[in-house]
Design a protein around this motif. Sequence first.
Motif, mmCIF file in Angstrom:
data_model
loop_
_atom_site.group_PDB
_atom_site.id
_atom_site.type_symbol
_atom_site.label_atom_id
_atom_site.label_comp_id
_atom_site.label_asym_id
_atom_site.label_seq_id
_atom_site.Cartn_x
_atom_site.Cartn_y
_atom_site.Cartn_z
ATOM 1 N N ILE A 1 -50.665 4.559 -125.127
ATOM 2 C CA ILE A 1 -51.345 3.502 -124.294
ATOM 3 C C ILE A 1 -52.328 4.045 -123.291
ATOM 4 O O ILE A 1 -53.583 4.110 -123.043
ATOM 5 C CB ILE A 1 -50.589 2.768 -123.604
ATOM 6 C CG1 ILE A 1 -49.761 1.941 -124.892
ATOM 7 C CG2 ILE A 1 -51.367 1.583 -123.050
ATOM 8 C CD1 ILE A 1 -50.495 1.196 -126.114
ATOM 9 N N MET B 1 -49.386 -3.840 -121.493
ATOM 10 C CA MET B 1 -50.395 -2.779 -121.661
ATOM 11 C C MET B 1 -51.224 -2.702 -120.387
ATOM 12 O O MET B 1 -52.121 -1.617 -120.434
ATOM 13 C CB MET B 1 -50.782 -2.524 -123.210
ATOM 14 C CG MET B 1 -50.026 -2.453 -124.166
ATOM 15 S SD MET B 1 -50.964 -2.354 -125.543
ATOM 16 C CE MET B 1 -49.541 -2.405 -126.823
ATOM 17 N N HIS C 1 -46.514 2.905 -126.646
ATOM 18 C CA HIS C 1 -45.993 1.478 -127.171
ATOM 19 C C HIS C 1 -45.310 1.598 -128.731
ATOM 20 O O HIS C 1 -45.720 2.422 -129.231
ATOM 21 C CB HIS C 1 -46.888 0.519 -127.057
ATOM 22 C CG HIS C 1 -46.562 -0.895 -127.584
ATOM 23 N ND1 HIS C 1 -46.450 -1.436 -128.767
ATOM 24 C CD2 HIS C 1 -45.927 -1.772 -126.647
ATOM 25 C CE1 HIS C 1 -46.078 -2.717 -128.880
ATOM 26 N NE2 HIS C 1 -45.596 -2.953 -127.388
#
Length: 341
Positions: free
Chosen positions: A289, A29, A279
């Motif tokens: 994200i 991420m 995600h």
Amino acid sequence: MKFYLSVLTVAVGLILPNFAVAQKKSSSMAKYKLLKKIAIGGEGSWDYPAFDGKNHRLYISHESEVVVVDTTSGEIVGRIANASGVHGIAPVPALGKVFISEGKADAVGIFDLKTLSPLGKIKSGKAPDAIIYDPATKRLFTSNGDSADMTAINASSGEVIGTIPLGGDPESIAIDGKGQLFLAIADKNEIVNIDAKKLAVKNRWTITGCEVPKGVALDIKHQRLFVGCRNKLMAVMDAKNGRTLQTISIGERVDTTVFDSATRMIFNSCGDGTVSVIHEDSPDKFSVIEIVQTLPGAKTMAYDPATKQLFLPVAENFKAADASTGQKAVWGNFVLLIFGQ
């Protein structure tokens, strides 16, 4: 004391695996940023780029040519000229060939993967757009916009082996590696599920809440379809029965949707100059994200699953046509944007 130590050992044993999972998720991420901008040059429209991971080459469609970039060095290593309205590109390293859909010629051009020399041309349906190679059947499939059908081609021989009527305007294609295709029908707001071996439509599913589906990606393990829609939504569908499970907000004028099975990240590149990064927390739970800022017009994209880099072709001074003012589209200063973590 021994009791407390045992409890502590168990607690650490439980925490460490979860911590490792959290670290992996956190790493996937990390925020995307612009790593490099490569000048391509020339004018004209562009469409789908294609990435060849085995040879680290990116193929960029640009009006009447395909520009080939070495993604390791960032250098332009070749150009395929005199193509007639390039849309989609399908490099097939196993055959040593690259196939190009030429929309204005109603054909698929075949070129040598190493030398980029022409090897032949195959007649397809009218205005072929997206093109994909299915390893399970060793066949190529093209989405033909003007004839509202799909052409199936034996990739080894170049022989057309069938045409599948679709009843609408076909766009992107996703494959499951087992002989199934999932195809967006833009003007019907549908996904068509096709048997790539029998060359037959198995299912036709309406995408609830979606208008003008463009990008399609598939999570094979969890049987989830991700469909980028032009009404600023990404639809999540069950690939087994076609049920729309939910929709998630994305940018405007999406054209490409990509899924990374390792990180479970979904990317939607949009013409408003954004990439929506989502995600897959679980097959039924999703988190937005970030929204990566690119450039207006950068609606198509390729992805390197090894480096996690995004490749977006675009004209830096792109301006869309405006019928109300008579403004024609401006395509100059063509570049490749490379984003990474």
